[in-house]
Motif scaffolding. Structure first.
Motif, PDB file in Angstrom:
ATOM      1  N   THR A  36     112.851 123.968  19.147  1.00 25.99           N
ATOM      2  CA  THR A  36     113.735 124.609  20.109  1.00 25.99           C
ATOM      3  C   THR A  36     113.289 126.044  20.350  1.00 25.99           C
ATOM      4  O   THR A  36     112.285 126.494  19.821  1.00 25.99           O
ATOM      5  CB  THR A  36     115.185 124.603  19.578  1.00 25.99           C
ATOM      6  N   SER A  37     114.085 126.748  21.110  1.00 22.07           N
ATOM      7  CA  SER A  37     113.808 128.147  21.424  1.00 22.07           C
ATOM      8  C   SER A  37     114.489 129.039  20.387  1.00 22.07           C
ATOM      9  O   SER A  37     115.563 129.590  20.619  1.00 22.07           O
ATOM     10  CB  SER A  37     114.316 128.471  22.834  1.00 22.07           C
ATOM     11  N   ASP A  39     113.629 131.991  16.987  1.00 25.19           N
ATOM     12  CA  ASP A  39     112.645 132.879  16.378  1.00 25.19           C
ATOM     13  C   ASP A  39     112.317 132.400  14.966  1.00 25.19           C
ATOM     14  O   ASP A  39     112.802 131.345  14.529  1.00 25.19           O
ATOM     15  CB  ASP A  39     113.123 134.332  16.406  1.00 25.19           C
ATOM     16  N   HIS A  46     116.373 133.461  24.352  1.00 25.77           N
ATOM     17  CA  HIS A  46     116.414 133.158  25.783  1.00 25.77           C
ATOM     18  C   HIS A  46     117.632 132.316  26.183  1.00 25.77           C
ATOM     19  O   HIS A  46     117.525 131.399  26.998  1.00 25.77           O
ATOM     20  CB  HIS A  46     115.124 132.469  26.235  1.00 25.77           C
ATOM     21  N   GLN A  53     113.161 128.974  27.500  1.00 28.79           N
ATOM     22  CA  GLN A  53     113.414 128.138  26.327  1.00 28.79           C
ATOM     23  C   GLN A  53     112.365 127.027  26.206  1.00 28.79           C
ATOM     24  O   GLN A  53     111.920 126.712  25.100  1.00 28.79           O
ATOM     25  CB  GLN A  53     114.830 127.549  26.355  1.00 28.79           C
ATOM     26  N   ASN A  55     109.255 127.196  27.240  1.00 26.66           N
ATOM     27  CA  ASN A  55     108.029 127.842  26.762  1.00 26.66           C
ATOM     28  C   ASN A  55     108.103 128.187  25.277  1.00 26.66           C
ATOM     29  O   ASN A  55     107.137 127.985  24.534  1.00 26.66           O
ATOM     30  CB  ASN A  55     107.702 129.078  27.597  1.00 26.66           C
ATOM     31  N   GLN A  56     109.256 128.672  24.826  1.00 27.19           N
ATOM     32  CA  GLN A  56     109.399 129.010  23.403  1.00 27.19           C
ATOM     33  C   GLN A  56     109.370 127.755  22.539  1.00 27.19           C
ATOM     34  O   GLN A  56     108.760 127.753  21.461  1.00 27.19           O
ATOM     35  CB  GLN A  56     110.698 129.790  23.165  1.00 27.19           C
ATOM     36  N   ALA A  57     110.012 126.685  23.002  1.00 28.31           N
ATOM     37  CA  ALA A  57     109.988 125.434  22.242  1.00 28.31           C
ATOM     38  C   ALA A  57     108.558 124.916  22.128  1.00 28.31           C
ATOM     39  O   ALA A  57     108.138 124.450  21.062  1.00 28.31           O
ATOM     40  CB  ALA A  57     110.895 124.393  22.894  1.00 28.31           C
ATOM     41  N   ASN A  60     106.716 127.032  19.590  1.00 32.47           N
ATOM     42  CA  ASN A  60     107.079 126.622  18.236  1.00 32.47           C
ATOM     43  C   ASN A  60     106.447 125.285  17.873  1.00 32.47           C
ATOM     44  O   ASN A  60     105.977 125.104  16.748  1.00 32.47           O
ATOM     45  CB  ASN A  60     108.601 126.585  18.082  1.00 32.47           C
ATOM     46  N   LEU A 119     121.336 126.716  22.860  1.00 33.76           N
ATOM     47  CA  LEU A 119     120.067 126.027  23.104  1.00 33.76           C
ATOM     48  C   LEU A 119     120.237 125.008  24.218  1.00 33.76           C
ATOM     49  O   LEU A 119     121.239 124.293  24.275  1.00 33.76           O
ATOM     50  CB  LEU A 119     119.576 125.336  21.832  1.00 33.76           C
TER      51      LEU A 119
END
Length: 130
Positions: A36-37, A39, A46, A53, A55-57, A60, A119
């Motif tokens: 997921t998005s 840290d 986000h 989200q 892009n962050q997922a 990760n 999320l």
């Protein structure tokens, strides 16, 4: 590992997924938990922004893959869980840009909510390497 895409139709090509992937000659399979998005401490990032989200997922997911000696090129299945199908479809270019030539089999589901409030997307993967 050899991969063979099974696509009896062509409509899925524009959406960057395959109906099925046959993997042969494989020795190792990696089953990734949904990413997921969040840290490095698991705090949501986000909130309210589907594209960021996604892009962050993917960031990760790639961190998990690389940590295990895999890459997105080894992914044969992606499952997406979203709390907002319209927002996901509106930000789908972010998915396409991250996948590049990778065209895994997958499923997209809209769910009521995810584990952490705020999320919007969770991405689960299966990867195979020889």
């Amino acid at each position: 590992m050899q991969q063979r895409k099974i696509n009896p139709w062509q409509w899925q090509d524009a959406l960057s997924f395959s109906q099925a992937i046959e993997a042969s000659g494989n020795n190792k399979v990696l089953y990734c938990s949904g990413q997921t998005s969040v840290d490095a401490q698991g705090r949501p990032l986000h909130v309210g922004n589907m594209q960021l989200q996604i892009n962050q997922a993917f960031d990760n997911l790639e961190t998990v893959l690389v940590s295990a000696g895999y890459s997105l090129d080894n992914v044969v299945r992606l499952n997406y869980f979203t709390t907002d199908m319209d927002a996901f479809n509106g930000a789908y270019d972010a998915v396409r840009s991250r996948l590049g030539h990778c065209q895994p089999a997958g499923t997209l589901l809209e769910v009521k909510r995810l584990a952490i409030s705020g999320l919007l997307i969770e991405i689960e993967a299966t990867a195979v390497i020889p």
